[in-house]
Scaffold this active site. Structure first.
Site, mmCIF file in Angstrom:
data_model
loop_
_atom_site.group_PDB
_atom_site.id
_atom_site.type_symbol
_atom_site.label_atom_id
_atom_site.label_comp_id
_atom_site.label_asym_id
_atom_site.label_seq_id
_atom_site.Cartn_x
_atom_site.Cartn_y
_atom_site.Cartn_z
ATOM 1 C CB SER A 175 -1.275 -0.441 1.568
ATOM 2 O OG SER A 175 -1.317 -1.455 1.559
HETATM 3 N N1 SAH Z 1 -0.742 -4.827 3.980
HETATM 4 C C1 SAH Z 1 -0.118 -5.460 2.712
HETATM 5 C C2 SAH Z 1 -0.815 -4.752 1.213
HETATM 6 C C3 SAH Z 1 -0.928 -6.293 0.733
HETATM 7 S S1 SAH Z 1 -1.762 -6.244 -0.366
HETATM 8 C C4 SAH Z 1 1.163 -4.944 2.524
HETATM 9 O O1 SAH Z 1 1.583 -3.948 3.876
HETATM 10 O O2 SAH Z 1 2.003 -5.259 2.021
HETATM 11 C C5 SAH Z 1 -3.352 -7.535 -0.210
HETATM 12 C C6 SAH Z 1 -3.377 -8.626 0.131
HETATM 13 O O3 SAH Z 1 -4.195 -9.302 0.919
HETATM 14 C C7 SAH Z 1 -2.377 -9.266 -0.769
HETATM 15 O O4 SAH Z 1 -0.981 -10.040 -0.421
HETATM 16 C C8 SAH Z 1 -3.567 -10.187 -0.921
HETATM 17 O O5 SAH Z 1 -3.405 -12.287 -1.384
HETATM 18 C C9 SAH Z 1 -4.276 -10.772 0.181
HETATM 19 N N2 SAH Z 1 -5.577 -11.091 0.205
HETATM 20 C C10 SAH Z 1 -6.708 -11.209 -0.922
HETATM 21 N N3 SAH Z 1 -8.008 -11.611 -0.461
HETATM 22 C C11 SAH Z 1 -6.978 -12.182 1.376
HETATM 23 C C12 SAH Z 1 -8.092 -12.849 1.929
HETATM 24 N N4 SAH Z 1 -9.255 -14.031 1.627
HETATM 25 N N5 SAH Z 1 -7.597 -13.907 2.455
HETATM 26 C C13 SAH Z 1 -6.323 -13.178 3.054
HETATM 27 N N6 SAH Z 1 -5.458 -12.328 2.349
HETATM 28 C C14 SAH Z 1 -5.794 -12.310 1.363
#
Ligand code: SAH
Length: 222
Positions: free
Chosen positions: A72
């Site tokens: 993000s």
């Molecule tokens: N917080 C993260 C941003 C992640 S982007 C950071 O600081 O880098 C969103 C993430 O959510 C991705 O890695 C994706 O694989 C995950 N995601 C999407 N749907 C999900 C679910 N149902 N359960 C767990 N993770 C999920």
């Protein structure tokens, strides 16, 4: 200095000076919580992105982390963290969407325990390795589809969702402590809003913090 310290501290575009510029930018964008700014200034975001992108790690922008996912934008991390953290600080936070692990690493320096869920096995592994390298021993990860939350560890004082569901998952609201807050982007790929839902004794109260753009929350494992 041992090489690991060097790796953490960065040089040139990942140096302390470059990081200070990012914090200044967050301040001028309205972030006021000094402990969050301090933590973001010292957390080596360049280790959470691919090496080829390290020189862009302290720009205020989202960056790819592989598997079609992104780390993000720092301003969004700061805003969500600010919305989650109350003056009496949440002690136990659940994150859905570990991704690179950056948001969890920031939170781990502000609250007692961070529980974080990721559906892509390799991302979870990579994040785990980094937490170990950085000595962040209060982060617990799991490879699961996170809309179910983490029942055994509930209730949480804070829940942060970093991928966008269409609606707030009921299981997550059920795992929120009274007095706790959930921060999540809600909506479709085209239209999402950041929601803060507070659980009071008399029920749930909702606030909106404006438009955002997150990858979608997907159900099932990868
Ligand atoms: N917080 C993260 C941003 C992640 S982007 C950071 O600081 O880098 C969103 C993430 O959510 C991705 O890695 C994706 O694989 C995950 N995601 C999407 N749907 C999900 C679910 N149902 N359960 C767990 N993770 C999920």
């Amino acid at each position: 200095m041992i090489p690991q310290d060097q790796r953490r501290q960065g040089i040139g575009m990942t140096s302390q000076r470059t990081r200070e510029r990012l914090t200044q930018r967050l301040r001028s964008a309205g972030v006021v919580n000094e402990s969050i700014l301090q933590v973001m200034q010292t957390t080596p975001r360049h280790l959470f992105v691919e090496e080829a992108l390290a020189s862009r790690a302290y720009e205020d922008t989202a960056l790819p982390i592989g598997f079609g996912q992104t780390i993000s934008q720092p301003l969004i991390v700061a805003r969500m963290t600010e919305a989650l953290i109350t003056p009496d600080r949440p002690q136990r936070v659940l994150e859905v969407g570990t991704g690179s692990g950056y948001q969890a690493a920031v939170l781990a320096q502000l609250v007692r325990q961070v529980y974080t869920l990721e559906r892509i096995a390799r991302l979870r592994e990579r994040a785990d390795e980094l937490f170990r390298e950085l000595g962040l021993t209060n982060i617990y990860t799991r490879h699961v589809s996170g809309e179910q939350g983490w029942q055994q560890k509930a209730p949480f004082d804070g829940i942060i969702v970093t991928a966008a569901p269409r609606e707030v998952p009921a299981m997550l609201l059920a795992q929120l402590a009274v007095g706790g807050r959930l921060v999540a982007p809600i909506g479709t790929a085209q239209r999402q809003e950041l929601l803060v839902i507070e659980r009071g004794r008399d029920g749930f109260h909702e606030r909106r913090l404006g438009k955002v753009s997150f990858v979608p929350l997907l159900v099932g494992l990868e």
